[in-house]
Scaffold this motif. Structure first.
Motif, PDB file in Angstrom:
ATOM      1  N   VAL A  97      35.900  40.554  44.397  1.00 46.85           N
ATOM      2  CA  VAL A  97      35.696  41.361  43.253  1.00 46.85           C
ATOM      3  C   VAL A  97      34.613  41.235  42.397  1.00 46.85           C
ATOM      4  O   VAL A  97      33.687  42.109  42.186  1.00 46.85           O
ATOM      5  CB  VAL A  97      36.915  41.139  42.402  1.00 46.85           C
ATOM      6  N   ARG A 117      31.138  43.660  40.792  1.00 45.53           N
ATOM      7  CA  ARG A 117      31.306  43.878  39.378  1.00 45.53           C
ATOM      8  C   ARG A 117      29.718  43.270  38.812  1.00 45.53           C
ATOM      9  O   ARG A 117      29.553  43.886  37.947  1.00 45.53           O
ATOM     10  CB  ARG A 117      32.333  42.871  38.933  1.00 45.53           C
ATOM     11  N   GLU A 125      34.194  48.688  29.737  1.00 38.41           N
ATOM     12  CA  GLU A 125      35.214  48.698  30.567  1.00 38.41           C
ATOM     13  C   GLU A 125      35.197  47.459  31.712  1.00 38.41           C
ATOM     14  O   GLU A 125      36.148  46.875  31.866  1.00 38.41           O
ATOM     15  CB  GLU A 125      35.400  50.059  31.519  1.00 38.41           C
ATOM     16  N   MET A 155      36.101  44.357  29.502  1.00 33.24           N
ATOM     17  CA  MET A 155      37.771  44.159  29.582  1.00 33.24           C
ATOM     18  C   MET A 155      38.187  43.842  30.786  1.00 33.24           C
ATOM     19  O   MET A 155      39.236  43.047  30.980  1.00 33.24           O
ATOM     20  CB  MET A 155      38.041  45.552  28.655  1.00 33.24           C
ATOM     21  N   ASN A 205      40.330  40.328  31.506  1.00 32.88           N
ATOM     22  CA  ASN A 205      41.774  40.488  32.027  1.00 32.88           C
ATOM     23  C   ASN A 205      42.055  39.941  33.358  1.00 32.88           C
ATOM     24  O   ASN A 205      42.727  39.232  33.640  1.00 32.88           O
ATOM     25  CB  ASN A 205      42.494  42.041  31.950  1.00 32.88           C
ATOM     26  N   GLN A 206      41.132  39.953  34.244  1.00 28.72           N
ATOM     27  CA  GLN A 206      41.415  39.434  35.501  1.00 28.72           C
ATOM     28  C   GLN A 206      41.096  38.012  35.499  1.00 28.72           C
ATOM     29  O   GLN A 206      41.995  37.155  36.270  1.00 28.72           O
ATOM     30  CB  GLN A 206      40.456  40.051  36.563  1.00 28.72           C
ATOM     31  N   HIS A 251      42.120  35.986  32.920  1.00 26.86           N
ATOM     32  CA  HIS A 251      43.543  35.557  32.374  1.00 26.86           C
ATOM     33  C   HIS A 251      44.593  35.549  33.415  1.00 26.86           C
ATOM     34  O   HIS A 251      45.429  34.888  33.555  1.00 26.86           O
ATOM     35  CB  HIS A 251      43.781  36.109  31.274  1.00 26.86           C
ATOM     36  N   ALA A 252      44.376  36.665  34.200  1.00 21.67           N
ATOM     37  CA  ALA A 252      45.519  36.791  35.280  1.00 21.67           C
ATOM     38  C   ALA A 252      45.232  35.716  36.182  1.00 21.67           C
ATOM     39  O   ALA A 252      46.389  35.065  36.704  1.00 21.67           O
ATOM     40  CB  ALA A 252      45.020  38.051  36.252  1.00 21.67           C
ATOM     41  N   THR A 253      44.414  35.212  36.722  1.00 23.04           N
ATOM     42  CA  THR A 253      44.058  33.996  37.600  1.00 23.04           C
ATOM     43  C   THR A 253      44.715  32.859  36.806  1.00 23.04           C
ATOM     44  O   THR A 253      45.269  32.119  37.663  1.00 23.04           O
ATOM     45  CB  THR A 253      42.546  33.859  37.950  1.00 23.04           C
ATOM     46  N   LEU A 311      45.889  33.283  26.180  1.00 27.66           N
ATOM     47  CA  LEU A 311      46.078  34.570  25.349  1.00 27.66           C
ATOM     48  C   LEU A 311      47.249  34.425  24.696  1.00 27.66           C
ATOM     49  O   LEU A 311      48.247  34.199  25.296  1.00 27.66           O
ATOM     50  CB  LEU A 311      46.176  36.133  26.034  1.00 27.66           C
ATOM     51  N   GLN A 321      47.005  39.514  22.357  1.00 22.52           N
ATOM     52  CA  GLN A 321      48.011  40.530  22.984  1.00 22.52           C
ATOM     53  C   GLN A 321      47.844  41.893  22.154  1.00 22.52           C
ATOM     54  O   GLN A 321      47.489  42.891  22.364  1.00 22.52           O
ATOM     55  CB  GLN A 321      49.531  40.344  23.307  1.00 22.52           C
ATOM     56  N   ILE A 368      44.301  43.085  21.913  1.00 23.51           N
ATOM     57  CA  ILE A 368      44.086  44.172  23.299  1.00 23.51           C
ATOM     58  C   ILE A 368      44.544  45.441  22.909  1.00 23.51           C
ATOM     59  O   ILE A 368      44.088  46.310  23.289  1.00 23.51           O
ATOM     60  CB  ILE A 368      44.752  43.407  24.401  1.00 23.51           C
ATOM     61  N   HIS A 413      42.595  49.189  22.980  1.00 24.72           N
ATOM     62  CA  HIS A 413      43.059  50.283  23.881  1.00 24.72           C
ATOM     63  C   HIS A 413      43.465  51.507  23.212  1.00 24.72           C
ATOM     64  O   HIS A 413      43.237  52.614  23.417  1.00 24.72           O
ATOM     65  CB  HIS A 413      44.092  49.780  24.888  1.00 24.72           C
ATOM     66  N   TYR A 467      36.824  44.325  24.443  1.00 21.21           N
ATOM     67  CA  TYR A 467      37.250  42.814  24.196  1.00 21.21           C
ATOM     68  C   TYR A 467      36.916  42.046  25.353  1.00 21.21           C
ATOM     69  O   TYR A 467      37.025  42.247  26.468  1.00 21.21           O
ATOM     70  CB  TYR A 467      38.737  42.657  23.900  1.00 21.21           C
ATOM     71  N   ALA A 494      50.427  38.155  36.665  1.00 19.67           N
ATOM     72  CA  ALA A 494      49.182  38.180  36.810  1.00 19.67           C
ATOM     73  C   ALA A 494      48.672  39.482  37.038  1.00 19.67           C
ATOM     74  O   ALA A 494      47.371  40.246  36.444  1.00 19.67           O
ATOM     75  CB  ALA A 494      48.511  36.847  37.556  1.00 19.67           C
ATOM     76  N   LEU A 503      48.597  41.813  34.192  1.00 16.08           N
ATOM     77  CA  LEU A 503      47.333  41.666  33.312  1.00 16.08           C
ATOM     78  C   LEU A 503      46.269  42.117  33.995  1.00 16.08           C
ATOM     79  O   LEU A 503      45.201  42.662  33.074  1.00 16.08           O
ATOM     80  CB  LEU A 503      47.260  40.156  33.046  1.00 16.08           C
ATOM     81  N   ASP A 504      46.161  42.199  35.124  1.00 15.08           N
ATOM     82  CA  ASP A 504      44.840  42.711  35.869  1.00 15.08           C
ATOM     83  C   ASP A 504      44.903  44.313  35.932  1.00 15.08           C
ATOM     84  O   ASP A 504      43.884  44.893  36.262  1.00 15.08           O
ATOM     85  CB  ASP A 504      44.840  42.161  37.436  1.00 15.08           C
TER      86      ASP A 504
END
Lengths: 388, 388
Positions: A220, A224, A242, A245, A249-250, A252-254, A265, A270, A273, A277, A290, B253, B256-257
């Motif tokens: 990814v 990017r 975009e 953000m 988010n990704q 924090h997903a990991t 977070l 939250q 966020i 949006h 953010y 996760a 969140l992604d």
């Protein structure tokens, strides 16, 4: 003196913890030192018995491996230059011990990238004292990975490199701080509490346990990085926002995919966020973005013309404890009124005291020398001023 | 009458929204209907003017596409069987309209998989009324994806299948509810508020926007399904627990992604996650696991012998509003005292009123017929009882 930075694309873990090599490249913007800075004074003297360091008024352990890496590398570079006949190197100081004193004007370890600013400033200061010039981001990297980016102003990428010894894992300026003057940065300080998990130990666990992190780094992030560099070059705010953000988010997903999971977070984050949006949706365009580092504080990107309304909206949805005094720090923010339509369009329940204060700032230059001697942190005896 | 289920491995999105085909296989445990159930009564009569449905005391729109799918498919199957000469099919009822009445004994749309239980129960009841037998999970799937698993008791997998028409996307029992009698399930009801994002629209956005979800479905889930099936077969609690937690975390996760991101876990959920990891760490073994569906409520798996201590620990770290009356519902939980060592070892700040109540339950059987006519929800005139 030095400034701090904020990741805007491609947070990630490390492939080598000892010399700090990342699992992916990354990109950040260096914040302006008029608002957020680390100030460091380094002195050398024949009379010093040992290397010592004071951080934010407290003496710390100079034997910390990462401090030692930076000291050793700078001294090695100075010796190499002296042996090569470089007249700029201060030969005398090479045999002296150093005293280092450093202060941040923002809370330490609250997810505000204090170690990045600190190590960048330390390496820059040491280099000046020993008369070393040139590429120093590789040394700063060995203090704190993201410190390598803070060696430059504006928009900076940390190119991960391929070599095992890390010699090609360096920072590079993408665009200078003057490139996008309309861009504004707001730090929403959600909490000054220390974060529950240090970002280094957290990322080590993520690299070991999160299969999503591995996929992200390999599949990814490279794409990017290209898109982000292009968005910055073209000053395409919607694309920039975009990507920022999505990448936050990704990351924090990991963290959540880490075992045991890591939560940086909190409920305030939250709500921020959601607010962003809903704000963008209300206007039908991406006006605000953010990003969150290893902590609950938000860094907001927006354009100058949207700052007043957005800041007052934050103040409305996070009513401060006192009636707004000291809520907005940094660059002045003009007054703005919020329409009832906007407040209702957002439709969130206000969260009193969720945000302590906002720091309004913009992209800034790289490390600078403090010329005014009254600003130095060490007295002529080489010890910290008592006022600290 | 029907029971509900909880995912324990491989939450995911859908590859086809119309006939509900998932992007990965998944596995769940069906909860015991003595504690959590949906009860549905279906009546047919020549006198009914149209198909009608009442859910939890309120008439709902029968033209909802997913209800229509189930009704249509059951009637089609009944007609097919009648035409094939199956004497069990009630030919008369095939030309009649139906009245359906259904109630849950747990909060709807609070992330407690009410639609899974509801559609499984509906399909089972319709099948009985029309005299249809055999494989029905494919029909339940078209009502609500995970409803297909609720057609069976115990440990159930939903095999994603490969066919475009979904004919091979069916549920299959892995082990019956009697397989692992020591396994206990605790539902920690964090909040009865409606979730902010419906799980269907949320998952649709995730499938469209999360690249981590795609990777997870293709590269992570298949291996985990094999490991999970094996852990259940061997009753290996530690392996079962760790896979369950990792899979729940990875699902959240990917939420969140998603762009914009979806948060199902709130600060109570985060505290429950910390509590479980600290509890396991305190004992140096994995005694408890959590999983979260599309909402903040936790489902806890543990073995019978650990239930009393863990429940009392939850009560200590989430002090209830009243002094514990009605805090524990379902299967009786023995008293236990918490050692000071344990409380201090956990080291969390208690969060008053964070959890409304706990439902103590275990794995249960598949759908059952309610033999007692006084339990039926429709009166002899085909309309709901007034008491509802």
């Amino acid at each position: 003196m030095e400034n701090k930075d904020f990741d805007i694309a491609a947070f990630g873990g490390k492939r080598n913890e000892d010399i700090i090599l990342p699992i992916n490249s990354s990109l950040s913007v260096t914040l302006h030192q008029d608002q957020l800075k680390t100030t460091t004074t380094v002195a050398t003297s024949r009379s010093f018995q040992e290397d010592r360091i004071w951080l934010n008024g407290k003496e710390e352990d100079i034997t910390h491996p990462r401090l030692q890496s930076c000291l050793r590398e700078i001294r090695r570079l100075a010796r190499k230059r002296r042996n090569d006949g470089d007249s700029g190197v201060d030969s005398a100081s090479l045999s002296h011990k150093v005293h280092i004193c450093s202060v941040n004007n923002f809370p330490t370890a609250a997810g505000l990238a204090s170690s990045a600013a600190g190590f960048a400033c330390l390496v820059y200061s040491l280099a000046r004292v020993f008369g070393v010039e040139g590429e120093l981001s590789g040394i700063a990297r060995q203090g704190s990975g993201s410190a390598c980016r803070s060696m430059y102003g504006g928009f900076v990428q940390w190119i991960m490199g391929n070599k095992e010894d890390g010699k090609d894992s360096l920072a590079q300026q993408v665009e200078p701080e003057t490139h996008w003057p309309e861009l504004r940065i707001l730090v929403l300080v959600a909490s000054a509490e220390r974060k529950p998990v240090g970002s280094t130990s957290g990322m080590q666990t993520s690299v070991k346990t999160s299969c999503l992190l591995k996929h992200r780094a390999e599949s990814v992030v490279p794409g990017r990085m290209v898109e982000m560099t292009e968005a910055i070059r073209k000053k395409d705010f919607a694309a920039f926002a975009e990507l920022t953000m999505k990448d936050s988010n990704q990351f924090h997903a990991t963290c959540l995919d880490t075992y045991p999971p890591i939560f940086y977070l909190n409920h305030v984050s939250q709500q921020i966020i959601s607010l962003v949006h809903r704000y963008n949706k209300h206007y039908g365009e991406t006006r605000v973005a953010y990003t969150f580092d290893a902590g609950p504080n938000a860094v907001i990107f927006t354009l100058q013309q949207h700052v007043p309304e957005f800041v007052h909206m934050v103040q409305y949805f996070f009513p401060p404890e006192t009636n707004g005094a000291d809520f907005i720090k940094g660059l002045p923010v003009n007054c703005a009124s919020l329409s009832e339509e906007l407040k209702q369009g957002i439709g969130l329940e206000p969260m009193p005291k969720g945000i302590n204060y906002i720091i309004s700032t913009k992209a800034g230059p790289g490390p600078r020398v403090v010329e005014d001697p009254t600003q130095h942190l060490l007295l002529s005896d080489g010890f910290p001023k008592k006022t600290m």
